[in-house]
Structure formats: structure tokens, C-alpha cells
Design a protein around this motif. Sequence first.
Motif, PDB file in Angstrom:
ATOM      1  N   ASP A 150       0.827  -1.214   0.000  1.00  0.00           N
ATOM      2  CA  ASP A 150       0.000   0.000   0.000  1.00  0.00           C
ATOM      3  C   ASP A 150       0.861   1.263   0.000  1.00  0.00           C
ATOM      4  O   ASP A 150       0.570   2.228  -0.706  1.00  0.00           O
ATOM      5  N   GLN A 151       1.912   1.260   0.809  1.00  0.00           N
ATOM      6  CA  GLN A 151       2.746   2.458   0.928  1.00  0.00           C
ATOM      7  C   GLN A 151       3.718   2.596  -0.241  1.00  0.00           C
ATOM      8  O   GLN A 151       4.209   3.701  -0.504  1.00  0.00           O
ATOM      9  N   ALA A 152       4.012   1.481  -0.901  1.00  0.00           N
ATOM     10  CA  ALA A 152       4.859   1.464  -2.109  1.00  0.00           C
ATOM     11  C   ALA A 152       6.077   2.386  -2.006  1.00  0.00           C
ATOM     12  O   ALA A 152       6.174   3.379  -2.741  1.00  0.00           O
ATOM     13  N   PRO A 153       6.994   2.106  -1.090  1.00  0.00           N
ATOM     14  CA  PRO A 153       8.139   3.017  -0.907  1.00  0.00           C
ATOM     15  C   PRO A 153       8.984   3.198  -2.179  1.00  0.00           C
ATOM     16  O   PRO A 153       9.635   4.234  -2.326  1.00  0.00           O
TER      17      PRO A 153
ATOM     18  N   LYS B 234      10.713   7.953  -4.537  1.00  0.00           N
ATOM     19  CA  LYS B 234      12.078   8.436  -4.809  1.00  0.00           C
ATOM     20  C   LYS B 234      12.181   9.967  -4.686  1.00  0.00           C
ATOM     21  O   LYS B 234      13.232  10.498  -4.346  1.00  0.00           O
ATOM     22  N   GLU B 235      11.051  10.648  -4.962  1.00  0.00           N
ATOM     23  CA  GLU B 235      11.058  12.123  -4.913  1.00  0.00           C
ATOM     24  C   GLU B 235      10.848  12.638  -3.492  1.00  0.00           C
ATOM     25  O   GLU B 235      11.002  13.825  -3.246  1.00  0.00           O
ATOM     26  N   ASP B 236      10.406  11.742  -2.596  1.00  0.00           N
ATOM     27  CA  ASP B 236      10.130  12.157  -1.212  1.00  0.00           C
ATOM     28  C   ASP B 236      10.922  11.259  -0.272  1.00  0.00           C
ATOM     29  O   ASP B 236      10.396  10.369   0.369  1.00  0.00           O
ATOM     30  N   LYS B 237      12.228  11.501  -0.238  1.00  0.00           N
ATOM     31  CA  LYS B 237      13.155  10.626   0.484  1.00  0.00           C
ATOM     32  C   LYS B 237      12.795  10.504   1.980  1.00  0.00           C
ATOM     33  O   LYS B 237      12.968   9.455   2.592  1.00  0.00           O
ATOM     34  N   ALA B 238      12.271  11.604   2.543  1.00  0.00           N
ATOM     35  CA  ALA B 238      11.950  11.579   3.974  1.00  0.00           C
ATOM     36  C   ALA B 238      10.810  10.599   4.251  1.00  0.00           C
ATOM     37  O   ALA B 238      10.883   9.779   5.179  1.00  0.00           O
ATOM     38  N   ARG B 239       9.777  10.659   3.400  1.00  0.00           N
ATOM     39  CA  ARG B 239       8.650   9.734   3.596  1.00  0.00           C
ATOM     40  C   ARG B 239       9.078   8.294   3.297  1.00  0.00           C
ATOM     41  O   ARG B 239       8.695   7.352   3.978  1.00  0.00           O
ATOM     42  N   MET B 240       9.906   8.122   2.269  1.00  0.00           N
ATOM     43  CA  MET B 240      10.426   6.793   1.966  1.00  0.00           C
ATOM     44  C   MET B 240      11.173   6.223   3.173  1.00  0.00           C
ATOM     45  O   MET B 240      11.002   5.061   3.559  1.00  0.00           O
ATOM     46  N   GLY B 241      11.982   7.064   3.800  1.00  0.00           N
ATOM     47  CA  GLY B 241      12.725   6.614   4.981  1.00  0.00           C
ATOM     48  C   GLY B 241      11.789   6.226   6.114  1.00  0.00           C
ATOM     49  O   GLY B 241      12.001   5.214   6.806  1.00  0.00           O
ATOM     50  N   THR B 242      10.726   7.006   6.277  1.00  0.00           N
ATOM     51  CA  THR B 242       9.775   6.695   7.349  1.00  0.00           C
ATOM     52  C   THR B 242       9.099   5.344   7.098  1.00  0.00           C
ATOM     53  O   THR B 242       8.992   4.503   8.004  1.00  0.00           O
ATOM     54  N   VAL B 243       8.644   5.142   5.853  1.00  0.00           N
ATOM     55  CA  VAL B 243       7.970   3.875   5.523  1.00  0.00           C
ATOM     56  C   VAL B 243       8.927   2.691   5.748  1.00  0.00           C
ATOM     57  O   VAL B 243       8.551   1.669   6.340  1.00  0.00           O
ATOM     58  N   LEU B 244      10.172   2.846   5.305  1.00  0.00           N
ATOM     59  CA  LEU B 244      11.123   1.737   5.457  1.00  0.00           C
ATOM     60  C   LEU B 244      11.468   1.520   6.941  1.00  0.00           C
ATOM     61  O   LEU B 244      11.632   0.386   7.390  1.00  0.00           O
ATOM     62  N   HIS B 245      11.558   2.591   7.675  1.00  0.00           N
ATOM     63  CA  HIS B 245      11.819   2.453   9.117  1.00  0.00           C
ATOM     64  C   HIS B 245      10.692   1.652   9.786  1.00  0.00           C
ATOM     65  O   HIS B 245      10.946   0.714  10.542  1.00  0.00           O
ATOM     66  N   VAL B 246       9.459   2.039   9.463  1.00  0.00           N
ATOM     67  CA  VAL B 246       8.308   1.341  10.042  1.00  0.00           C
ATOM     68  C   VAL B 246       8.308  -0.130   9.601  1.00  0.00           C
ATOM     69  O   VAL B 246       8.094  -1.040  10.417  1.00  0.00           O
ATOM     70  N   ALA B 247       8.583  -0.370   8.319  1.00  0.00           N
ATOM     71  CA  ALA B 247       8.586  -1.753   7.805  1.00  0.00           C
ATOM     72  C   ALA B 247       9.684  -2.574   8.492  1.00  0.00           C
ATOM     73  O   ALA B 247       9.461  -3.733   8.875  1.00  0.00           O
ATOM     74  N   LEU B 248      10.866  -1.996   8.648  1.00  0.00           N
ATOM     75  CA  LEU B 248      11.970  -2.743   9.271  1.00  0.00           C
ATOM     76  C   LEU B 248      11.685  -3.005  10.753  1.00  0.00           C
ATOM     77  O   LEU B 248      12.030  -4.072  11.279  1.00  0.00           O
TER      78      LEU B 248
END
Length: 601
Positions: A469-472, A476-490
Motif C-alpha cells: 500500500d505504501q509502495a516506498p 524516490k522524490e520524497d526521500k523523507a517519507r520513503m525513509g519513514t515507511v522503510l523504518h516502520v517496515a523494518l
Amino acid sequence: MSRVLAAVAWPYANGPRHIGHVSGFGVPSDVFSRYMRMAGHDVLMVSGTDEHGTPIQVQADAEGVTPRELVDRYNRVIVEDLHGLGLSYDLFTRTTTGNHYDVVQELFSGLYDNGYIIAKTTLGAISPSTGRTLPDRYIEGTCPICGYDSARGDQCDNCGNQLDPDQLINPRSKINGETPEFVETEHFFLDLPAFADQLNAWLDTREGWRPNVLKFSRNLIDDLQPRAITRDLEWGVPIPLEAWKDRADKRIYVWFDAVIGYLSASIEWARRSGDPQAWRQWWQDPEAQGYYFMGKDNIVFHSVIWPSILLGYSGPKPQALGGLNLPTEVVSSEYLTMEGKKFSSSRRVVIYVRDFLERYDADALRYFIAVAGPESNDTDFTWSEFRRRNNDELVAGWGNLVNRSISMAAKNFGEIPAAGELTAEDEALLAAVRAGFDSVGQLIGKHRQKAAITEAMRVVGEVNKYFSDQAPWKLKEDKARMGTVLHVALQAVQDCNTLLTPFLPHAAQRIHELLGGTGVHAPMPEIREVEDLDWQATQATSAETQSAGGRTYPVLTGDYTVGTKWEHVAIAAGTKLEAPTPVFKKLDESIVEEELARLQS
Ligand SMILES: [Zn+2]
């Protein structure tokens, strides 16, 4: 925190064990013990190989070796197999140790002293041509219960019932075919009817047992008879009474000595730990709990006979070791069949643990046993179902989540990225995963492991859904949100890894390391070669059953005080990550045909 004894059924040392055996006692007891340790309990998990009795003697005779040589061989094979599966025994020992002989004789003497062992005259077989005693193993005939025509004098291998030689129809000597003569001989019997009231009262207080185990046990108590605990046999523990201890032809019956193994192994563990009295904390503290794991063919020994031995030793007169706790729960599993058939070494419907582990990972088998094993119904192992569950659930469900979350973080950040402000979806996922510690833990604690791993995999499914759903990869254009999603996933992956650790300890250790963790996450057993503590005690066994070996033997043991606890642990942003390699192996379609061909060859 409490003390928990995990008493695991003793595999018989007459050959390598197959996956049906380890699905009944091995893996479930390890999952339970690992979870209980992670949840903060003080677990003592003990067992060993069961090495006496007629079948060992018969097989040794057939191979032209001594019983001791035979059991030395298979004790080692079984220790290596259980080690390969990662079963975390505090001590996995054997019944041919001096310590075990001493403890068995102590319990026999205590029961005798308390009046629960009675001598009875029964009919024993002798050879008419020589006038000598014919041991049970040398008599065969037709089983009076199932009609099998090669039943032995102590047991029918077809229906599994214990027999006396004089019950056989058309008995004959296996040495020369002559019909044995039956003469009066003395044996010792355990007075089981004396315990019927106490056993019923005890069963009344049991909670949470599987209903079939309780019902079966109550039926047994309705029909209790005194049971023979000695036998015409040379291979076994000598009878510790004057006038009997030097008799080379009479031994304690194997079933009596094997159940005492739970106690003797606990004592051996304590002696090796440096505190010889430490075993008492699991056997005499009224708060300590004892869980016994076995296949359903062994319920009678654990819910009726072993409790009777414990009651009879504990009173009325106090004995040297003191009063002993009764089991808290008898956890019995059903049977695993294979491709629709009963496991049978002779008919080659079998897959040995060792062969399995040569071709597949231990955790792939542990997963199958947990999710599809014979917990409360007979279940069937098929290669196509093994492959399907491995590929669709373990690899596609869990392994793929681990792989893509870690590799995306490694590629884009080189480390665990920091989280920014969390959205409602982020919070909801983290809460759902954390709730798994309660739901999965409670199910394992109640011996509902199938439901427990299904629940853990449901949580994994929620993380997969979040990731999709979050499709990190689109951020690529929103590195901060990508980092948040990956942090939560990890974070979710790390917590799921903890939930799956009792089931998949090898994979859990690797995933811990892929997440940048160091040290022991899931402790593993080790094989240690030890000296027999009381070798002299076994010397009373007749010369022909001895060999030079046996003074040292391999045990399974380990330090399980280390390792991850059953709790959420926050991941640390900035922890270095590297591109992962897959944790689980996808199985090719061809393995199914290859394995079926192996079965038929
Ligand atoms: Zn039979």
C-alpha cells in the motif's frame, strides 16, 4: 517467572529417527521451551535415547554386535539429528549411564520399601531340550489380540500391545523351533490399582489438557491391573534387591527404566552444572511446572504409570530423593503419515531426519511441522504440500518481505533510515505487530502451536499489505517519507522475526544479523563429549553386553540464558545495512518427483 520442566519423550535407539518421530515430540517441545525462555521462565528441557529392552537385543543379535555397540551407534546418530534440527535441550543424554542406573534402582527400592512393588509367580518359558530359561526375545507366536503371526514374547510389533510369553498362540523358540515349556517363575509388579483414587483426584484438578488425553487416561484408570516391571532378559538395569541383583537373567523392564529418565536426566544435568541439588527446583518446588511431550501411543506411561511411580516413591515413607512433583500437563500429539501411508522403515515409507537435512533446511521442516503437523489430528506429509507451504508461505510471505524491505533500505540509505512523523497507517501497523506478542505467546503457552504460527503469519501478511500500500519504491522524490515507511517496515520485520523465533530459530538468527544485529539472537544446542559420571554402576550388566565403549558419550546441551526476549525492541536509525541474500530457499517443482522416486526405489 517460574520454573518450567520440559520433559520430552525418549527416542528409542534402534535406528535413525524419521520426520514422523520428531513432529510428535521434538519440534513442539522445542518451540514451547524456546518461547518460555524468551518470556522469562527458567526452563529445564531434558531427554535422551531409550536404550534397553528386547528390540535392541534382538537387533544386536541379528547384526552380530553387542547391544552396547548398537546403542552407542544410534545414540550418536540421534544426537546429531536433533542437533541439526536446533532442538535446545539443556541435556539430551541416554539410559545406559551409571547415573541413570543409580536413579532407576533408587526409585525401584523406594517403591518396594513403600509396599507398591509386589512379587508374583507367573509362567516363564524354558527350553525343554536344555532346561534353561528362554528369554522373551527368543519366543514368538501368534498375537492373541490382532492375530499377527510373528509377535514376540513381550510385545506384538503389529498392534503394539505388550504381551506375556504364555499369552502367545502356538508359541515357539526362535532358536530351534521347539515349543517352550512354561514353568512358574517370580517377577515384580507395580501395584497400579493402589493409585487409582489418587490418580482420579489428580486428573480432576487438571486444566487445559487436550480432551482426548484426559478421556483416554480416565478409561485406563477404570481398568488398572498390576503391571510387570521385571523381565526375563539380560540387557537392562539389574534389580536392586538381595538375591536378585546378581541374577544375569532378570532385568528391570525397559518401560519402567525409560520413564525414570526424566528425573535421572534432570539429576545428571544438575551434577554437570556444578550444583548437584539444582534439579530439586524443578521437581520439588510446588510452584514449578512440568510439561511432558510425546506421541499418543505413549499417553499411558505419562498420565498413569509415571504419576503412579512418583506418588509411590513420594510416600508414605520418605525416601532418599524426597517427594517428587506430578506432571502439570501431558501434551500428546497425533500421528504424521506420509503420502497417505503409515511410516514404516521396513516398507520404505520413511524419510529420515538426516536425509531430510542433507537436502533441505531445518527451518523448512520446522515450519511444516508447526503449521501442518499432527498437533490434534493425524495429518499427512506430502512432498507437494511441503513444497507449496515452503514456496507460498515461507518464501513468498515471510522471506520476500525480509528481503525487499532490507534491500530497499540498504540500496537507498545504506542504513536503517530515521522515521519522520508517523501517519495513522504507520501507527496502526506498529500496534498490530506489537499485539502479536500477546496473541502468539498465549497460543504457544496453551500448546496451540498451529494457531500460534498461523497468527504470526497473519501479522506478517499485514506488514506485506502495508508495504504494498505504501509502495516506498514510488517515493524516490520524497526521500523523507520513503525513509519513514522503510523504518516502520523494518521495525515490523524485527518484531515479526521475534514472534517467529521459537519456530524458525536458524532463520531468525540470520535475519537478526541482516538487520545489523550482533550476538546471539536464537541460542543453539551444541554436542559435547562427556565422561560417564558413574560408569561403575553399569558394570553389573553381564559381560556379554558390555564393550570397551560407553565411558564417554555425546550429549546435547547449551547456554540458553542468552538470546532475544519476547518483547518489542526499537530498531536504531543509523544501523548499517548491507544488501541481503535470501534467507529461505525456493524449491523447484522437480523435487516432488525426485522424492517420490526415492520412496519407491
Ligand atoms: Zn498384535
